[in-house]
Design a protein around this motif. Structure first.
Motif, short mmCIF file in Angstrom:
data_model
loop_
_atom_site.label_atom_id
_atom_site.label_comp_id
_atom_site.label_asym_id
_atom_site.label_seq_id
_atom_site.Cartn_x
_atom_site.Cartn_y
_atom_site.Cartn_z
N ALA A 40 6.65 22.24 -15.45
CA ALA A 40 5.79 21.71 -14.38
C ALA A 40 4.33 22.06 -14.61
O ALA A 40 3.42 21.28 -14.33
CB ALA A 40 6.26 22.21 -13.03
N SER A 41 4.05 23.25 -15.13
CA SER A 41 2.65 23.66 -15.36
C SER A 41 2.00 22.77 -16.41
O SER A 41 0.81 22.46 -16.35
CB SER A 41 2.59 25.13 -15.76
N ASP A 42 2.70 22.35 -17.40
CA ASP A 42 2.15 21.47 -18.43
C ASP A 42 1.75 20.14 -17.85
O ASP A 42 0.72 19.56 -18.21
CB ASP A 42 3.17 21.28 -19.55
N THR A 43 2.57 19.61 -16.93
CA THR A 43 2.25 18.32 -16.31
C THR A 43 0.94 18.40 -15.53
O THR A 43 0.08 17.52 -15.59
CB THR A 43 3.39 17.89 -15.38
N GLU A 49 -6.50 17.40 -17.32
CA GLU A 49 -7.27 16.93 -18.48
C GLU A 49 -7.54 15.43 -18.40
O GLU A 49 -8.65 14.96 -18.70
CB GLU A 49 -6.50 17.25 -19.77
N PHE A 50 -6.52 14.68 -17.98
CA PHE A 50 -6.70 13.24 -17.85
C PHE A 50 -7.77 12.91 -16.81
O PHE A 50 -8.65 12.07 -17.03
CB PHE A 50 -5.36 12.60 -17.45
N LEU A 51 -7.72 13.61 -15.66
CA LEU A 51 -8.72 13.39 -14.62
C LEU A 51 -10.12 13.74 -15.10
O LEU A 51 -11.10 13.05 -14.84
CB LEU A 51 -8.34 14.22 -13.39
N TRP A 53 -11.26 13.73 -18.23
CA TRP A 53 -11.74 12.69 -19.17
C TRP A 53 -12.14 11.42 -18.43
O TRP A 53 -13.11 10.74 -18.79
CB TRP A 53 -10.66 12.38 -20.20
N MET A 54 -11.38 11.06 -17.39
CA MET A 54 -11.72 9.87 -16.61
C MET A 54 -13.10 10.02 -15.95
O MET A 54 -13.90 9.09 -15.89
CB MET A 54 -10.65 9.61 -15.54
N ILE A 55 -13.36 11.25 -15.42
CA ILE A 55 -14.67 11.50 -14.80
C ILE A 55 -15.78 11.40 -15.84
O ILE A 55 -16.83 10.77 -15.60
CB ILE A 55 -14.68 12.88 -14.13
N VAL A 56 -15.56 12.02 -17.02
CA VAL A 56 -16.59 11.97 -18.07
C VAL A 56 -16.84 10.53 -18.51
O VAL A 56 -17.99 10.09 -18.65
CB VAL A 56 -16.15 12.84 -19.27
N ILE A 57 -15.75 9.79 -18.73
CA ILE A 57 -15.91 8.39 -19.16
C ILE A 57 -16.59 7.56 -18.08
O ILE A 57 -17.46 6.73 -18.35
CB ILE A 57 -14.53 7.81 -19.53
N GLY A 58 -16.20 7.79 -16.80
CA GLY A 58 -16.81 7.03 -15.71
C GLY A 58 -18.30 7.30 -15.57
O GLY A 58 -19.11 6.37 -15.45
N VAL A 59 -18.68 8.60 -15.60
CA VAL A 59 -20.11 8.96 -15.49
C VAL A 59 -20.88 8.42 -16.69
O VAL A 59 -21.99 7.89 -16.54
CB VAL A 59 -20.26 10.49 -15.37
#
Length: 360
Positions: A40-43, A49-51, A53-59
């Motif tokens: 569960a901790s890995d998920t 990490e996915f969130l 990267w999404m923030i970095v890509i969005g900004v």
């Protein structure tokens, strides 16, 4: 092993203190089931990490879009602002001077608009020059026959003894109209000469006290229904000499006095005041007339402009523009102060004669 949550397809279990998320992969008729599991901790880490990267890509995408849009807007808007500023500053006197700069960095459509605008200015300049030449030529050609007609009318009135009162009044009216038309032609000629740079003045030292007094006396002779007064506020130890063209300046004073009388009641006072000024000597022409609306004051010296409250009086709107032209050509300034219903004050400021002006 401890199950924390259970449903038909997923289950969160704890094995040795570690949480596992299980997912039902397949169920067999025999009752056997195949489950897959993940820590569960890995998920949670993967989701974080996915969130991230999404923030970095969005900004990054937003910044890139802003930079791109800003560059496009600057490339389009800046040339349009240049055209707008040049349009606002365009006057009849600058038609032949202002040119549209090259806009090589602008889009094709903007470059085409600038080219069309430049061609329009060229056509306007050509039309304006043709108009100036036409007005100058027509005014010059009409001035001589009008002068002859005026002369014959004047001699006929003075010499003829057999004219009836009605005939004499008719001839007098014709003479006055011919004088008015000749004065209008003189104004048009002066404006045309000023536009073409051919207005000639005879600048010399002028005693303003003497000239203003003479102008007042001559004006009083035909303005019998108004009172004229001359006030000299120049200190005794100072001279009232200034640099001007005496004939042109006298005509300017005649125009301002006539204008004051036109918009003033009968028996009202018109005052000519000589005042010292830091830029030279000021001549104020004050009246007790209807005044000028505040909204008209910035345009009062424009050609053909007439105030909103002047509809009942005749005129072409050229007089004050000619006055401003003459004073400017003499190196002076003219200003107006007025309040509707309380009268007006036109101030002419002429430079004093100095050693520097003499050397020139």
């Amino acid at each position: 092993m401890k199950a924390h949550k259970k449903d038909h397809t997923t289950q969160l279990i704890n094995v040795g203190g570690q949480n596992y998320l299980t997912l039902l992969g397949r169920a067999y008729p025999t009752g056997e089931r195949v489950w897959s599991s993940a820590i569960a901790s890995d998920t949670g880490r993967i989701q974080n990490e996915f969130l991230g990267w999404m923030i970095v890509i969005g900004v990054g995408s937003m910044l890139l879009s802003l930079i791109t849009i800003n560059a496009m807007v600057r490339r389009i808007v800046r040339p349009l602002l240049q055209l707008s500023e040049q349009s606002a500053a365009l006057t009849a006197d600058t038609l032949n001077q202002d040119s549209i700069p090259e806009m090589t960095a602008a889009p094709k459509e903007v470059r085409q608009l600038a080219k069309t605008y430049s061609e329009l200015i060229e056509r306007l300049a050509l039309s304006w020059n043709d108009q100036r030449r036409f007005v100058s030529a027509v005014s010059h050609e009409l001035r001589t026959p009008l002068t002859i007609v005026q002369g014959y009318l004047h001699r006929t009135i003075k010499r003829s003894k057999s004219l009836s009162d009605d005939e004499r009044r008719g001839l007098k009216t014709a003479e006055e109209e011919s004088i008015r038309m000749r004065m209008l032609l003189d104004d048009l000629l002066d404006l045309a000469r000023g536009d073409s740079g051919q207005l000639q003045l005879n600048q010399e030292m002028v005693d303003l006290e003497e000239l203003v007094g003479k102008a007042a006396d001559l004006s009083q002779s035909h303005l019998t229904d108004h009172r004229l007064e001359v006030v000299n506020n120049i200190p005794n130890h100072e001279t009232s000499d200034a640099l001007a063209d005496p004939d042109r300046l006298q005509q300017v004073l005649f125009d301002l006095i006539d204008n004051a009388a036109k918009y003033s009641a009968k028996d009202s006072l018109i005052t000519l005041v000589l005042n010292p000024n830091k830029h030279g000597i000021a001549i104020d022409v004050k009246d007790e007339g209807i005044g000028i609306p505040e909204s008209d004051l910035p345009h009062i010296f424009n050609r053909f402009y007439r105030g909103k409250n002047s509809s009942e009086s005749s005129g072409t709107g050229l007089g004050l523009s000619v006055v401003a032209l003459m004073i400017s050509a003499m190196g002076g300034q003219i200003h107006v102060q007025s309040k509707e219903g309380e009268g007006s004050c036109f101030s002419i400021i002429l430079p004093k004669l100095t050693s520097s002006t003499i050397s020139r």
